[in-house]
Scaffold this motif. Structure first.
Motif, PDB file in Angstrom:
ATOM      1  N   LEU A  82       0.796  -1.148   0.065  1.00 39.45           N
ATOM      2  CA  LEU A  82      -0.198  -0.039   0.182  1.00 39.45           C
ATOM      3  C   LEU A  82       0.877   1.289   0.034  1.00 39.45           C
ATOM      4  O   LEU A  82       1.808   1.288   0.839  1.00 39.45           O
ATOM      5  N   TYR A  83       0.773   2.040  -0.967  1.00 38.42           N
ATOM      6  CA  TYR A  83       1.398   3.269  -1.074  1.00 38.42           C
ATOM      7  C   TYR A  83       0.652   4.532  -0.848  1.00 38.42           C
ATOM      8  O   TYR A  83      -0.285   4.495  -1.040  1.00 38.42           O
ATOM      9  N   GLY A  84       1.371   5.319  -0.056  1.00 38.17           N
ATOM     10  CA  GLY A  84       0.608   6.708  -0.040  1.00 38.17           C
ATOM     11  C   GLY A  84       1.603   7.934  -0.486  1.00 38.17           C
ATOM     12  O   GLY A  84       2.780   7.865   0.068  1.00 38.17           O
ATOM     13  N   LEU A  85       1.045   8.818  -0.814  1.00 36.31           N
ATOM     14  CA  LEU A  85       1.854  10.136  -1.329  1.00 36.31           C
ATOM     15  C   LEU A  85       1.054  11.296  -0.357  1.00 36.31           C
ATOM     16  O   LEU A  85       0.040  11.337  -0.156  1.00 36.31           O
ATOM     17  N   THR A  86       2.176  11.779   0.070  1.00 32.86           N
ATOM     18  CA  THR A  86       1.852  12.820   1.300  1.00 32.86           C
ATOM     19  C   THR A  86       1.683  14.091   0.886  1.00 32.86           C
ATOM     20  O   THR A  86       1.996  14.523  -0.514  1.00 32.86           O
ATOM     21  N   ASN A  87       1.231  15.078   1.409  1.00 35.17           N
ATOM     22  CA  ASN A  87       0.948  16.375   1.087  1.00 35.17           C
ATOM     23  C   ASN A  87       2.383  17.272   0.826  1.00 35.17           C
ATOM     24  O   ASN A  87       2.187  18.310   0.254  1.00 35.17           O
ATOM     25  N   GLU A  88       3.416  16.889   1.077  1.00 34.09           N
ATOM     26  CA  GLU A  88       4.640  17.246   0.869  1.00 34.09           C
ATOM     27  C   GLU A  88       5.463  16.419  -0.097  1.00 34.09           C
ATOM     28  O   GLU A  88       6.721  16.760  -0.228  1.00 34.09           O
ATOM     29  N   GLY A  89       4.841  15.690  -0.730  1.00 34.18           N
ATOM     30  CA  GLY A  89       5.491  14.985  -1.941  1.00 34.18           C
ATOM     31  C   GLY A  89       6.134  13.864  -1.794  1.00 34.18           C
ATOM     32  O   GLY A  89       6.747  13.286  -2.581  1.00 34.18           O
ATOM     33  N   GLN A  90       6.136  13.291  -0.448  1.00 38.22           N
ATOM     34  CA  GLN A  90       6.936  12.057  -0.269  1.00 38.22           C
ATOM     35  C   GLN A  90       5.901  10.872  -0.428  1.00 38.22           C
ATOM     36  O   GLN A  90       4.757  10.841  -0.065  1.00 38.22           O
ATOM     37  N   THR A  91       6.776   9.846  -0.810  1.00 40.69           N
ATOM     38  CA  THR A  91       5.925   8.603  -1.080  1.00 40.69           C
ATOM     39  C   THR A  91       6.445   7.547   0.020  1.00 40.69           C
ATOM     40  O   THR A  91       7.509   7.286   0.100  1.00 40.69           O
ATOM     41  N   LEU A  92       5.361   6.885   0.595  1.00 37.01           N
ATOM     42  CA  LEU A  92       5.546   6.190   1.773  1.00 37.01           C
ATOM     43  C   LEU A  92       4.966   4.661   1.344  1.00 37.01           C
ATOM     44  O   LEU A  92       4.068   4.826   0.478  1.00 37.01           O
ATOM     45  N   TRP A  93       5.206   3.737   2.041  1.00 41.79           N
ATOM     46  CA  TRP A  93       4.607   2.383   1.589  1.00 41.79           C
ATOM     47  C   TRP A  93       4.621   1.663   2.912  1.00 41.79           C
ATOM     48  O   TRP A  93       5.303   1.670   3.865  1.00 41.79           O
ATOM     49  N   GLN A  94       3.915   0.419   2.894  1.00 41.47           N
ATOM     50  CA  GLN A  94       3.856  -0.665   3.720  1.00 41.47           C
ATOM     51  C   GLN A  94       3.381  -1.868   3.215  1.00 41.47           C
ATOM     52  O   GLN A  94       2.464  -1.803   2.278  1.00 41.47           O
ATOM     53  N   SER A  95       3.626  -2.848   3.807  1.00 38.81           N
ATOM     54  CA  SER A  95       3.310  -4.184   3.374  1.00 38.81           C
ATOM     55  C   SER A  95       1.895  -4.477   3.570  1.00 38.81           C
ATOM     56  O   SER A  95       1.267  -4.236   4.666  1.00 38.81           O
ATOM     57  N   LEU A  96       1.223  -5.355   2.574  1.00 34.55           N
ATOM     58  CA  LEU A  96      -0.146  -5.854   2.806  1.00 34.55           C
ATOM     59  C   LEU A  96      -0.256  -6.893   3.588  1.00 34.55           C
ATOM     60  O   LEU A  96      -1.282  -7.348   3.927  1.00 34.55           O
ATOM     61  N   LEU A  97       0.802  -7.463   4.118  1.00 33.88           N
ATOM     62  CA  LEU A  97       0.944  -8.299   5.007  1.00 33.88           C
ATOM     63  C   LEU A  97       0.172  -8.191   6.233  1.00 33.88           C
ATOM     64  O   LEU A  97      -0.312  -8.878   6.979  1.00 33.88           O
ATOM     65  N   TYR A  98       0.482  -6.694   6.548  1.00 25.46           N
ATOM     66  CA  TYR A  98      -0.277  -6.324   7.955  1.00 25.46           C
ATOM     67  C   TYR A  98      -1.714  -6.155   7.676  1.00 25.46           C
ATOM     68  O   TYR A  98      -2.192  -5.974   8.901  1.00 25.46           O
ATOM     69  N   TYR A  99      -2.090  -6.135   6.617  1.00 25.65           N
ATOM     70  CA  TYR A  99      -3.498  -5.999   6.333  1.00 25.65           C
ATOM     71  C   TYR A  99      -4.280  -6.931   5.332  1.00 25.65           C
ATOM     72  O   TYR A  99      -4.473  -6.717   4.292  1.00 25.65           O
ATOM     73  N   PRO A 100      -4.457  -8.153   5.974  1.00 27.23           N
ATOM     74  CA  PRO A 100      -5.144  -9.211   5.244  1.00 27.23           C
ATOM     75  C   PRO A 100      -6.313  -8.971   4.485  1.00 27.23           C
ATOM     76  O   PRO A 100      -6.503  -9.344   3.421  1.00 27.23           O
ATOM     77  N   ARG A 101      -7.324  -7.993   5.037  1.00 28.07           N
ATOM     78  CA  ARG A 101      -8.388  -7.613   4.307  1.00 28.07           C
ATOM     79  C   ARG A 101      -8.057  -6.919   3.162  1.00 28.07           C
ATOM     80  O   ARG A 101      -8.888  -7.268   1.952  1.00 28.07           O
ATOM     81  N   LEU A 102      -7.001  -6.090   3.254  1.00 24.96           N
ATOM     82  CA  LEU A 102      -6.790  -5.241   1.962  1.00 24.96           C
ATOM     83  C   LEU A 102      -6.055  -6.288   1.045  1.00 24.96           C
ATOM     84  O   LEU A 102      -6.099  -6.161   0.092  1.00 24.96           O
ATOM     85  N   ARG A 103      -5.343  -7.170   1.434  1.00 26.84           N
ATOM     86  CA  ARG A 103      -4.519  -7.928   0.591  1.00 26.84           C
ATOM     87  C   ARG A 103      -5.266  -8.890  -0.173  1.00 26.84           C
ATOM     88  O   ARG A 103      -5.024  -9.137  -1.336  1.00 26.84           O
ATOM     89  N   TYR A 104      -6.380  -9.409   0.208  1.00 22.74           N
ATOM     90  CA  TYR A 104      -7.241 -10.328  -0.559  1.00 22.74           C
ATOM     91  C   TYR A 104      -8.523  -9.446  -0.995  1.00 22.74           C
ATOM     92  O   TYR A 104      -9.247 -10.119  -1.505  1.00 22.74           O
ATOM     93  N   ALA A 105      -8.396  -8.307  -0.757  1.00 20.18           N
ATOM     94  CA  ALA A 105      -9.885  -7.682  -1.426  1.00 20.18           C
ATOM     95  C   ALA A 105      -9.543  -7.408  -2.897  1.00 20.18           C
ATOM     96  O   ALA A 105      -8.598  -7.378  -3.438  1.00 20.18           O
ATOM     97  N   THR A 106     -10.604  -7.381  -3.497  1.00 19.50           N
ATOM     98  CA  THR A 106     -10.832  -6.815  -5.016  1.00 19.50           C
ATOM     99  C   THR A 106     -10.238  -5.510  -5.205  1.00 19.50           C
ATOM    100  O   THR A 106     -10.411  -4.513  -4.227  1.00 19.50           O
ATOM    101  N   ASP A 107     -10.092  -5.058  -6.522  1.00 19.93           N
ATOM    102  CA  ASP A 107      -9.661  -3.915  -6.900  1.00 19.93           C
ATOM    103  C   ASP A 107     -10.829  -3.070  -6.552  1.00 19.93           C
ATOM    104  O   ASP A 107     -10.727  -1.758  -5.992  1.00 19.93           O
ATOM    105  N   LYS A 108     -12.052  -3.410  -6.827  1.00 17.60           N
ATOM    106  CA  LYS A 108     -13.248  -2.478  -6.562  1.00 17.60           C
ATOM    107  C   LYS A 108     -13.153  -2.292  -5.131  1.00 17.60           C
ATOM    108  O   LYS A 108     -13.783  -1.038  -4.532  1.00 17.60           O
ATOM    109  N   GLN A 109     -13.110  -3.113  -4.293  1.00 12.20           N
ATOM    110  CA  GLN A 109     -13.183  -2.845  -2.571  1.00 12.20           C
ATOM    111  C   GLN A 109     -12.153  -2.079  -2.338  1.00 12.20           C
ATOM    112  O   GLN A 109     -12.257  -1.294  -1.625  1.00 12.20           O
TER     113      GLN A 109
END
Length: 135
Positions: free
Chosen positions: A13-40
């Motif tokens: 999961l990537y995030g772009l901050t209001n200061e232009g910084q790109t951050l990320w974290q593994s979806l292993l920490y979020y199984p609901r998001l890991r197995y969710a559909t693109d629509k979800q």
């Protein structure tokens, strides 16, 4: 600093901050998001504290993008990569509290090298027992 835009790529999961910084974290920490559909995954709201997926009942705080380990390592990665393992049952076999094993999995606690090796040996034993099953 606030996340203004998010996207998913390569198990992260990537995030772009209001200061232009790109951050990320593994979806292993979020199984609901890991197995969710693109629509979800596309159905979220950004609020003052983080990101909310109502239909998935999942929240990701802005603070979590700044944790020390955006990708799980060691025993945490093993446990999070295999959701088919029943944490309660594995904890019972190990003789530890389920909450402690869960803390190792989500990275909030770190096992000693000796404890980590004990856990890995028990998981290997479970694998061997499964290999030895005959029908």
């Amino acid at each position: 600093m606030k996340i203004e835009k998010i996207w998913f790529e390569g198990g992260r999961l990537y995030g772009l901050t209001n200061e232009g910084q790109t951050l990320w974290q593994s979806l292993l920490y979020y199984p609901r998001l890991r197995y969710a559909t693109d629509k979800q995954r596309a159905s979220y709201k950004i609020n003052a504290f983080g990101i909310r997926w109502e239909a998935l009942d999942e929240d990701v705080s802005f603070d979590s993008f700044f944790y020390d380990e955006p990708e799980p390592h060691g025993i945490s990665k093993v446990l999070l990569s295999h959701p088919e393992l029943n944490m309660s049952a594995v904890a019972r076999r190990l003789g530890v509290q389920q909450s402690l094993l869960a803390a190792y999995a989500n990275g909030t606690k770190k096992p000693s090298k000796k404890r980590e090796e004990h856990i890995l040996n028990e998981l290997r034993l479970i694998g061997k027992e499964l290999q030895d099953v005959s029908i």
